[in-house]
Design a protein around this motif. Structure first.
Motif, PDB file in Angstrom:
ATOM      1  N   GLU A  11      12.115   6.277   9.150  1.00 21.81           N
ATOM      2  CA  GLU A  11      11.853   5.056   9.916  1.00 21.81           C
ATOM      3  C   GLU A  11      10.971   4.091   9.116  1.00 21.81           C
ATOM      4  OE1 GLU A  11       9.413   3.769  13.897  1.00 21.81           O
ATOM      5  OE2 GLU A  11      10.482   5.682  13.934  1.00 21.81           O
ATOM      6  N   ARG A  12       9.958   4.634   8.462  1.00 21.54           N
ATOM      7  CA  ARG A  12       9.056   3.804   7.647  1.00 21.54           C
ATOM      8  C   ARG A  12       9.793   3.232   6.442  1.00 21.54           C
ATOM      9  NH1 ARG A  12       5.132   0.700   8.937  1.00 21.54           N
ATOM     10  NH2 ARG A  12       3.753   0.342   7.215  1.00 21.54           N
ATOM     11  N   ARG A  13      10.650   4.047   5.824  1.00 25.89           N
ATOM     12  CA  ARG A  13      11.448   3.584   4.685  1.00 25.89           C
ATOM     13  C   ARG A  13      12.301   2.386   5.092  1.00 25.89           C
ATOM     14  NH1 ARG A  13      12.198   5.454   0.146  1.00 25.89           N
ATOM     15  NH2 ARG A  13      14.372   4.895  -0.048  1.00 25.89           N
ATOM     16  N   GLU A  53       6.269  -2.164  -9.771  1.00 29.16           N
ATOM     17  CA  GLU A  53       5.843  -0.791  -9.522  1.00 29.16           C
ATOM     18  C   GLU A  53       6.941   0.193  -9.932  1.00 29.16           C
ATOM     19  OE1 GLU A  53       2.832  -0.290  -8.836  1.00 29.16           O
ATOM     20  OE2 GLU A  53       2.242  -2.237  -8.097  1.00 29.16           O
ATOM     21  N   GLN A  54       8.185  -0.175  -9.677  1.00 28.70           N
ATOM     22  CA  GLN A  54       9.313   0.685 -10.021  1.00 28.70           C
ATOM     23  C   GLN A  54       9.391   0.855 -11.544  1.00 28.70           C
ATOM     24  OE1 GLN A  54      13.086  -0.862  -8.640  1.00 28.70           O
ATOM     25  NE2 GLN A  54      13.727   1.186  -8.066  1.00 28.70           N
ATOM     26  N   CYS A  80       6.834  -9.581  -2.401  1.00 27.45           N
ATOM     27  CA  CYS A  80       6.716  -8.122  -2.317  1.00 27.45           C
ATOM     28  C   CYS A  80       7.828  -7.446  -3.118  1.00 27.45           C
ATOM     29  CB  CYS A  80       6.746  -7.642  -0.869  1.00 27.45           C
ATOM     30  SG  CYS A  80       5.199  -7.966   0.015  1.00 27.45           S
ATOM     31  N   LEU A  81       9.012  -8.027  -3.093  1.00 27.12           N
ATOM     32  CA  LEU A  81      10.119  -7.455  -3.855  1.00 27.12           C
ATOM     33  C   LEU A  81       9.807  -7.489  -5.349  1.00 27.12           C
ATOM     34  CD1 LEU A  81      12.915  -6.201  -3.846  1.00 27.12           C
ATOM     35  CD2 LEU A  81      13.868  -8.521  -3.925  1.00 27.12           C
ATOM     36  N   ALA A 141       0.825  -1.202   0.000  1.00 27.82           N
ATOM     37  CA  ALA A 141       0.000   0.000   0.000  1.00 27.82           C
ATOM     38  C   ALA A 141       0.863   1.258   0.000  1.00 27.82           C
ATOM     39  CB  ALA A 141      -0.932   0.004   1.212  1.00 27.82           C
ATOM     40  N   GLU A 142       2.088   1.140   0.512  1.00 30.55           N
ATOM     41  CA  GLU A 142       2.970   2.305   0.624  1.00 30.55           C
ATOM     42  C   GLU A 142       4.121   2.297  -0.368  1.00 30.55           C
ATOM     43  OE1 GLU A 142       4.176   3.267   4.627  1.00 30.55           O
ATOM     44  OE2 GLU A 142       2.404   2.260   5.414  1.00 30.55           O
ATOM     45  N   VAL A 143       4.107   1.373  -1.310  1.00 34.13           N
ATOM     46  CA  VAL A 143       5.262   1.237  -2.196  1.00 34.13           C
ATOM     47  C   VAL A 143       5.520   2.500  -3.027  1.00 34.13           C
ATOM     48  CG1 VAL A 143       4.173   0.153  -4.219  1.00 34.13           C
ATOM     49  CG2 VAL A 143       6.519  -0.428  -3.605  1.00 34.13           C
TER      50      VAL A 143
END
Length: 95
Positions: free
Chosen positions: A29-31, A51-52, A44-45, A16-18
């Protein structure tokens, strides 16, 4: 999406945050939490890599144009909804 393994940060949260992660728009911290999760979670990777690539393609096609903040927020909300829907649908199929 979930790989089925327990992680410090849930797969749904990471995906959701990608885009925030890609755009360097989340707190350090989140990163670090997201980076750690991506380092240990293959599914996920792979999703992050996709996404990238999409982000890079859009950047090439749109040049230096920036989307209005309102549009960016609507897209974030919609992407979050899609991730939540996908996750709940996967759970229903697994049950």
């Amino acid at each position: 999406m979930s790989c089925g393994k327990p992680h410090r940060t849930d797969c749904r949260e990471v995906l959701a945050e990608v885009y925030l992660y890609l755009d360097l728009e989340c707190a350090e911290e989140r990163r670090l939490l997201i980076r750690h999760h991506l380092d240990e979670c293959g599914p996920c990777l792979r999703e992050y890599g996709l996404e990238q690539e999409v982000k890079a393609l859009v950047a090439r096609c749109c040049g230096n144009e920036t989307a209005p903040e309102q549009l960016r927020e609507r897209l974030r909300v919609r992407l979050t909804e899609l991730v939540v829907f996908e996750t709940s649908e996967s759970r229903e199929l697994a049950d």
